[in-house]
Every structure is written in C-alpha cells, then in structure tokens.
Design a protein around this motif. Structure first.
Motif, PDB file in Angstrom:
ATOM      1  N   LEU A   7      22.332  21.936  32.574  1.00 17.84           N
ATOM      2  CA  LEU A   7      21.535  20.711  32.571  1.00 17.84           C
ATOM      3  C   LEU A   7      20.043  21.031  32.552  1.00 17.84           C
ATOM      4  O   LEU A   7      19.271  20.431  31.794  1.00 17.84           O
ATOM      5  CB  LEU A   7      21.884  19.869  33.800  1.00 17.84           C
ATOM      6  N   GLU A   8      19.634  22.005  33.371  1.00 20.15           N
ATOM      7  CA  GLU A   8      18.219  22.353  33.448  1.00 20.15           C
ATOM      8  C   GLU A   8      17.719  23.055  32.183  1.00 20.15           C
ATOM      9  O   GLU A   8      16.635  22.773  31.689  1.00 20.15           O
ATOM     10  CB  GLU A   8      17.981  23.252  34.666  1.00 20.15           C
ATOM     11  N   ARG A   9      18.520  23.974  31.639  1.00 17.74           N
ATOM     12  CA  ARG A   9      18.079  24.767  30.486  1.00 17.74           C
ATOM     13  C   ARG A   9      18.243  24.021  29.169  1.00 17.74           C
ATOM     14  O   ARG A   9      17.423  24.159  28.258  1.00 17.74           O
ATOM     15  CB  ARG A   9      18.874  26.078  30.412  1.00 17.74           C
ATOM     16  N   LYS A  47      26.952  24.187  35.985  1.00 13.91           N
ATOM     17  CA  LYS A  47      26.598  22.842  35.525  1.00 13.91           C
ATOM     18  C   LYS A  47      25.095  22.597  35.655  1.00 13.91           C
ATOM     19  O   LYS A  47      24.461  22.066  34.730  1.00 13.91           O
ATOM     20  CB  LYS A  47      27.382  21.794  36.324  1.00 13.91           C
ATOM     21  N   GLU A  48      24.536  22.991  36.804  1.00 16.78           N
ATOM     22  CA  GLU A  48      23.097  22.813  37.029  1.00 16.78           C
ATOM     23  C   GLU A  48      22.280  23.611  36.019  1.00 16.78           C
ATOM     24  O   GLU A  48      21.269  23.127  35.491  1.00 16.78           O
ATOM     25  CB  GLU A  48      22.738  23.249  38.446  1.00 16.78           C
ATOM     26  N   THR A  49      22.739  24.822  35.725  1.00 13.54           N
ATOM     27  CA  THR A  49      22.028  25.675  34.771  1.00 13.54           C
ATOM     28  C   THR A  49      22.005  25.055  33.378  1.00 13.54           C
ATOM     29  O   THR A  49      20.961  25.016  32.715  1.00 13.54           O
ATOM     30  CB  THR A  49      22.675  27.068  34.716  1.00 13.54           C
ATOM     31  N   GLU A  54      29.436  24.449  40.082  1.00 15.82           N
ATOM     32  CA  GLU A  54      28.248  23.609  40.256  1.00 15.82           C
ATOM     33  C   GLU A  54      26.993  24.318  39.760  1.00 15.82           C
ATOM     34  O   GLU A  54      26.127  23.708  39.136  1.00 15.82           O
ATOM     35  CB  GLU A  54      28.097  23.198  41.721  1.00 15.82           C
ATOM     36  N   TYR A  55      26.898  25.615  40.030  1.00 13.78           N
ATOM     37  CA  TYR A  55      25.734  26.380  39.578  1.00 13.78           C
ATOM     38  C   TYR A  55      25.676  26.430  38.050  1.00 13.78           C
ATOM     39  O   TYR A  55      24.600  26.298  37.448  1.00 13.78           O
ATOM     40  CB  TYR A  55      25.794  27.797  40.144  1.00 13.78           C
ATOM     41  N   GLU A  69      25.127  18.011  30.002  1.00 10.69           N
ATOM     42  CA  GLU A  69      25.978  17.795  31.170  1.00 10.69           C
ATOM     43  C   GLU A  69      27.382  18.303  30.851  1.00 10.69           C
ATOM     44  O   GLU A  69      28.059  17.771  29.978  1.00 10.69           O
ATOM     45  CB  GLU A  69      26.023  16.312  31.537  1.00 10.69           C
TER      46      GLU A  69
END
Length: 306
Positions: free
Chosen positions: A284-286, A280-282, A277-278, A290
């Motif tokens: 998406l944010e950077r 995936k979040e990274t 999850e971390y 997805e």
C-alpha cells in the motif's frame, strides 16, 4: 462438548477427537486446536455429522488437506470436519470423471494424465483436495477448475444435497458461490476432459512440476498468500520491495517466491499474520495497491468449507 462427542461416536460417524491440534492438518503446520474434530468415512456419515451439528447449533467448517488455510493459534470453536478416507472415490468413464471431495488434487491430475485425459494438466502442482479446489476455483498456468467442472454435488447445512452445475457455482478468480452466498460442503465433482496424447500430457505436467520446484518453496507453507492484483503480481511487488527472506518469528517470506510464507520450524500463526500485515502495508505504501489474501484466515470462529 463432551455430550456432543458422545453423540457423534454413538452414531459411528468416523474418527472423533477432542481438542485436536490443527497444526497436524494444515500444510503450513500451524494452528491451535479444534474443539471437536471429525473425519467422516462416507457421505451418509457426513450428512449425519451435519445433522448433529445443526441440532446443537454449533459453528463448523470443513478442511481437506489443509492448504490455503491459516488457523489462529487459539484454534477453532465448534466442529472441524476433515474429508479424507471414505470420501475419496474415483470413477473414470471415457472422458467423464467423477471423484470424491477427499481425493488429492495432485494425485488426480497424475492419474488422469496416465489415462491420456487432457484438461487437468494445470492441477499437477496444486496441493489440497478436490473439494477444496472446487470450492475455491483453484487454478494455475492459465487454467482453473471452472474450465473443466461439469457439476459438483454439495451438502448444505439444512441437510439438502444438490448437484450444482458449473454455471450454478458462479465461478470467478479463486471464488465460488459456496464461499459467501451459499455455504456448503463439496461432496463430489464431475469433470469433463478430452482425449489427449499421453506423452504430450506428461511433458506438460513435467514442465509445470519443474517450474513449481524451481520457483516455489518446499518448506511448510500455505500456498499463495495473496490474490494477484492484476496486471501486477503480489510476488513481484514483494521482490521489488526487497522482502524476500524477511522474517517475523519463525515465519519467513520465501526466498524463492515473494508471495509465499514458509514456516522455518518454529512459526506460530501470529507470526504469519504479522508478516501478512507487513506485506500488505508495504504494498500500500510503495505501490498504492491494497492486497487481498488468497489464503483463508480462520480465527476463533468459523463456518464454511476449505
């Protein structure tokens, strides 16, 4: 579950165990218990196992050598079927190869190379079973199962056994028809190869093994975590984000390759899931990308073939 276990044992379908830890059967060495764990030692006994499963309306899934598989710490409801001994036949007739689903994909690649058969060099570093590879269209180094498969023999939950052609499998990147549209169990596969030079094949496979050794971890892992969001690569995204070596609990993003998570010896499935999850979040944010997992995540219910 006790009555079903008794029925499976009475029908002598193979090894039958209750509450078997799946950490013993996955390459990342995590995963809770299967309510019922069965290792059929022939196709007929697998068919009988499926008949009992369907009669009792139990959830089920199949595993081979446990690669590309992440099982939750709570385990799996119902029956887990492992294809191994007795499901690992091999017959080579010229350039046509018929092989059981339980056969090791790497061992098969090496055996075909020694026979001077070309087309399977890509498989020399891919862990797992033939059944799992056919099911998910495993690939590497610019090739995959879809390039060499003629047909696959498949058991469907209703007991029907069919040969599906390469076209029937509806292959695309790491997917086949068996994953969603027609869940089934790969029993055997037939591959069409070409005659080649043993020395050239051996050199090519050695190059792939060396690349794998130098760029991928040897610690317990589940293989590539994410499908590559082409033209980008998941490992490069993690590397650019400085996440190589990042840990949660006993799970760590490999210092060799950013698209691998390794078990440092104490990992739980929850650690691996949190790390996924971390990541995936990274991304998406950077990067606004997805990521989608290549590893199959199995929660407390399951159905399918891996």
């Amino acid at each position: 579950m006790e009555k079903i276990i008794e029925e499976l044992r009475a029908n002598e379908v193979g090894k039958v165990k209750a509450n078997e830890p799946l950490s013993n059967h996955t390459t990342i060495k995590v995963g809770g218990p299967a309510d019922i764990f069965v290792e059929p030692d022939s196709i007929d006994k697998l068919i009988k196992t499926m008949e009992i499963i369907q009669k009792n309306k139990l959830p089920w899934r199949v595993i081979g050598r446990g690669s590309n598989l992440l099982v939750s710490d709570e385990g799996i409801v119902g029956v887990v079927i492992k294809l191994a001994k007795g499901m690992d036949n091999l017959d080579i007739d010229g350039t046509t190869v018929r092989v059981g689903a339980g056969y090791s994909f790497i061992v098969l690649a090496n055996a075909l190379g020694r026979k001077g058969l070309s087309g399977f060099e890509f498989a020399g570093g891919i862990p797992g079973s033939v059944g799992g590879a056919v099911y998910m269209n495993a690939g590497a180094h610019g090739s995959d199962v879809s390039k060499v498969l003629e047909k696959a023999r498949v058991l469907f939950p209703d007991g029907a056994v069919e040969w599906l052609t390469n076209e029937d499998m509806e292959y695309s990147y790491r997917t086949s028809i068996l994953q969603k549209k027609r869940p089934g169990i790969v029993l055997e596969a037939v591959f069409n190869l070409q005659e080649g030079d043993r020395d050239i094949i051996a050199a090519e496979m050695k190059k792939h093994r060396t690349y794998r050794r130098d760029t991928q971890p040897v610690k317990p892992c589940c293989g590539s975590v994410f499908r590559n969001p082409l033209p980008e690569h998941a490992g490069k995204l993690m590397q650019d984000a400085g996440l190589k070596g990042y840990s949660i609990g006993g799970a760590q993003i490999s210092e060799l390759h950013g698209n691998f998570i390794v078990n440092n010896g104490t990992a739980k499935a929850a650690d691996v899931l949190a790390l996924i999850e971390y990541m995936k979040e990274t991304a998406l944010e950077r990067n606004g990308i997805e990521l989608h997992t290549e590893v199959e995540i199995v929660e407390r219910k399951a159905k399918g073939n891996a």
